[in-house]
Motif scaffolding. Structure first.
Motif, PDB file in Angstrom:
ATOM      1  N   PHE A 194       0.829  -1.209   0.000  1.00 50.66           N
ATOM      2  CA  PHE A 194       0.000   0.000   0.000  1.00 50.66           C
ATOM      3  C   PHE A 194       0.863   1.257   0.000  1.00 50.66           C
ATOM      4  CE2 PHE A 194      -2.718  -3.257   2.100  1.00 50.66           C
ATOM      5  CZ  PHE A 194      -3.636  -3.387   1.066  1.00 50.66           C
ATOM      6  N   ALA A 216       1.764   1.848  -3.483  1.00 47.89           N
ATOM      7  CA  ALA A 216       0.640   2.382  -4.267  1.00 47.89           C
ATOM      8  C   ALA A 216       0.542   3.899  -4.144  1.00 47.89           C
ATOM      9  CB  ALA A 216      -0.661   1.726  -3.823  1.00 47.89           C
ATOM     10  N   LYS A 220       2.327   4.553  -9.709  1.00 51.18           N
ATOM     11  CA  LYS A 220       1.057   4.380 -10.410  1.00 51.18           C
ATOM     12  C   LYS A 220       1.162   3.165 -11.332  1.00 51.18           C
ATOM     13  CE  LYS A 220      -0.204   7.973  -8.264  1.00 51.18           C
ATOM     14  NZ  LYS A 220      -0.845   7.742  -6.952  1.00 51.18           N
ATOM     15  N   ARG A 238      -0.523  -1.279 -11.463  1.00 56.22           N
ATOM     16  CA  ARG A 238      -1.535  -2.174 -10.912  1.00 56.22           C
ATOM     17  C   ARG A 238      -0.933  -2.923  -9.732  1.00 56.22           C
ATOM     18  NH1 ARG A 238      -2.862  -5.321 -16.265  1.00 56.22           N
ATOM     19  NH2 ARG A 238      -0.718  -4.638 -16.651  1.00 56.22           N
ATOM     20  N   HIS A 239      -1.579  -2.831  -8.574  1.00 51.16           N
ATOM     21  CA  HIS A 239      -1.068  -3.438  -7.349  1.00 51.16           C
ATOM     22  C   HIS A 239      -1.966  -4.592  -6.918  1.00 51.16           C
ATOM     23  CE1 HIS A 239       0.854   0.512  -7.338  1.00 51.16           C
ATOM     24  NE2 HIS A 239       1.754   0.018  -6.526  1.00 51.16           N
TER      25      HIS A 239
END
Length: 317
Positions: free
Chosen positions: A163, A166, A170, A172-173
């Motif tokens: 997190f 994130a 930028k 996709r996590h």
């Protein structure tokens, strides 16, 4: 990113002073004159910019001794990538130096034009590295967590870094929506069979590069300190020859995963294949010597970011 403890206006002044000092090359007297403040205030603002991590310093000139140690480690242990940073004899930190080097390496991977899968473990060193990352736009990349993000009490695990990444990156996590340890092998099998978890496990197995911390064992080690194992469980592991852990997976002095009920309860994804993924361990310090050596010898990792003292220990051992 790092938590800000000052007001926005104060941070704006610190950022301006830091830019004038480090980028524009102005003296503190010149900063004071341009900002209409005293020299002492200018000095405090520059110090604040560093303390609040508004300034990130990277050394671009390679140090010959560190390069030679890295080359020797590569040759001795057959590692794919090694970076050795200077040791600070006056510091007891287990993160300073290697966190900055790890952040630079993570940034290099994320700036690759072709899509990649980047896997991350957990821990203090990795979190310190992620806190150093600048804002990066890389929407074609995927970032996946190998470890669960739930602490034993049901709260968010503080040192799970997906997190934090994130916030800066930028892309996709994919978090792992599980505890680090579950109650039984049967519960792990049940949870890993869930579609959401299965998808995350599949992505982690495709990792092009993996960044993991290496944890020492003992009642002062992270698994005990963070509440994942009881002290008697830890002592039993150590009596059985356990030497270190990565993402909760516990291994012996030869770097082999131990045959123990604790490992049957680890809900983390397996460490990605060292044949297809560059698996970079981040660790330094005497407390971690045994765990680092075991991870290198047993090929739990195939790359390493460490410091001079640890590199010299590994070459002597």
């Amino acid at each position: 990113m790092a938590k800000r403890t000052e007001t926005p206006g104060r941070l704006d002044d610190a950022a301006r002073a830091g830019w004038l000092y480090y980028v524009a090359g102005r003296t503190q007297d010149e900063i004071a004159a341009s900002m209409g403040i005293s020299r002492q205030s200018a000095q405090r603002l520059v110090s604040l910019a560093v303390a609040e991590r508004l300034i990130k310093v990277r050394l671009d000139h390679p140090i010959a001794a560190c390069l030679e140690l890295a080359n020797q480690l590569r040759r001795k242990f057959g590692l794919k990538y090694v970076e050795v940073v200077p040791s600070d004899p006056g510091s007891s930190s287990t993160t300073v130096g290697i966190a900055e080097a790890a952040a630079a390496e993570i940034e290099r991977w994320l700036k690759r034009p072709e899509p990649i899968v980047l896997a991350v473990g957990t821990g203090r060193t990795l979190k310190a590295a992620v806190d150093q990352l600048p804002a990066i736009e890389c929407p074609n990349h995927r970032i996946v967590s190998l470890t669960g993000n739930i602490a034993p009490d049901g709260s968010a695990a503080y040192y799970n870094v997906i997190f934090s990444m994130a916030d800066a990156v930028k892309a996709r996590h994919y978090p792992m929506p599980l505890p680090v340890l579950v109650t039984s092998a049967e519960e792990r099998e049940l949870l890993h069979g869930q579609q959401l978890v299965r998808s995350t496990l599949d992505i982690s197995a495709q990792a092009d590069v993996t960044f993991v911390g290496i944890g020492e064992l003992g009642i002062d080690g992270p698994l005990c300190v963070d509440g994942f194992l009881e002290k008697d469980e830890m002592m039993e592991l150590m009596r059985g020859g356990a030497a270190g852990e990565i993402c909760g997976w516990i291994f012996d002095a030869d770097g082999k995963l131990i045959d123990n009920p604790i490992n049957e309860r680890v809900a983390s994804a397996p460490i990605p294949s060292r044949e297809s993924s560059t698996v970079i361990g981040l660790a330094k310090g005497k407390r971690k010597y045994k765990a680092i050596r075991a991870a290198v010898v047993g090929r739990q990792i195939n790359s390493l970011i460490t410091d001079e003292d640890t590199a010299e220990f590994l070459l002597r051992s």
